[in-house]
Motif scaffolding. Structure first.
Motif, PDB file in Angstrom:
ATOM      1  N   UNK A  14     -23.843 -37.053  -4.377  1.00  0.00           N
ATOM      2  CA  UNK A  14     -22.723 -36.181  -4.058  1.00  0.00           C
ATOM      3  C   UNK A  14     -21.398 -36.847  -4.414  1.00  0.00           C
ATOM      4  N   UNK A  15     -20.422 -36.067  -4.864  1.00  0.00           N
ATOM      5  CA  UNK A  15     -19.124 -36.594  -5.267  1.00  0.00           C
ATOM      6  C   UNK A  15     -18.432 -37.321  -4.113  1.00  0.00           C
ATOM      7  N   UNK A  16     -18.496 -36.765  -2.923  1.00  0.00           N
ATOM      8  CA  UNK A  16     -17.859 -37.389  -1.759  1.00  0.00           C
ATOM      9  C   UNK A  16     -18.493 -38.748  -1.465  1.00  0.00           C
ATOM     10  N   UNK A  17     -19.806 -38.837  -1.587  1.00  0.00           N
ATOM     11  CA  UNK A  17     -20.503 -40.112  -1.376  1.00  0.00           C
ATOM     12  C   UNK A  17     -20.087 -41.106  -2.460  1.00  0.00           C
ATOM     13  N   UNK A  42      -9.319 -32.554   1.164  1.00  0.00           N
ATOM     14  CA  UNK A  42     -10.371 -31.611   1.568  1.00  0.00           C
ATOM     15  C   UNK A  42     -11.609 -31.843   0.702  1.00  0.00           C
ATOM     16  N   UNK A  43     -12.674 -32.448   1.260  1.00  0.00           N
ATOM     17  CA  UNK A  43     -13.846 -32.766   0.445  1.00  0.00           C
ATOM     18  C   UNK A  43     -14.574 -31.536  -0.084  1.00  0.00           C
ATOM     19  N   UNK A  44     -14.586 -30.438   0.657  1.00  0.00           N
ATOM     20  CA  UNK A  44     -15.247 -29.218   0.183  1.00  0.00           C
ATOM     21  C   UNK A  44     -14.509 -28.647  -1.021  1.00  0.00           C
ATOM     22  N   UNK A  45     -13.186 -28.619  -0.958  1.00  0.00           N
ATOM     23  CA  UNK A  45     -12.400 -28.123  -2.087  1.00  0.00           C
ATOM     24  C   UNK A  45     -12.568 -29.040  -3.298  1.00  0.00           C
ATOM     25  N   UNK A  46     -12.601 -30.329  -3.055  1.00  0.00           N
ATOM     26  CA  UNK A  46     -12.782 -31.299  -4.133  1.00  0.00           C
ATOM     27  C   UNK A  46     -14.139 -31.118  -4.810  1.00  0.00           C
TER      28      UNK A  46
END
Length: 85
Positions: A14-17, A42-46
């Motif tokens: 995942x990008x956030x990870x 905002x991780x969801x928007x990212x």
């Protein structure tokens, strides 16, 4: 300024990870020791912004944990190895 790069491809994590792991590497800390990413961006928007990598013609740069983080159009995560002065 030296940077470290974490590749984030379609079969990768995942990008956030990828962002938190790259910052943890740059700071020498564990990911759970970092400020939550959602307090910075905002991780969801990212994630949604880079979900369609073939059509994404965008890059973004933001500050997190004192480091500049850049995500390029290929969704590669680039982190400045040293925080700015």
């Amino acid at each position: 300024m030296p940077t470290s790069t974490t590749n984030h491809g379609p079969r990768d994590r995942d990008l956030v990870v990828a962002i938190t792991d790259a910052i943890a590497d740059a700071t020498g800390r564990e990911p759970f020791e970092l400020e939550p990413l959602y307090e910075t961006i905002d991780p969801e928007a990212l994630s949604a912004l880079f979900a369609e990598r073939e059509t994404a013609d965008v890059s973004i740069t933001f500050q997190y944990e004192g480091h500049a983080v850049r995500i390029d159009e290929a969704a590669d995560v680039h982190v400045d190895a040293a925080p700015p002065n």
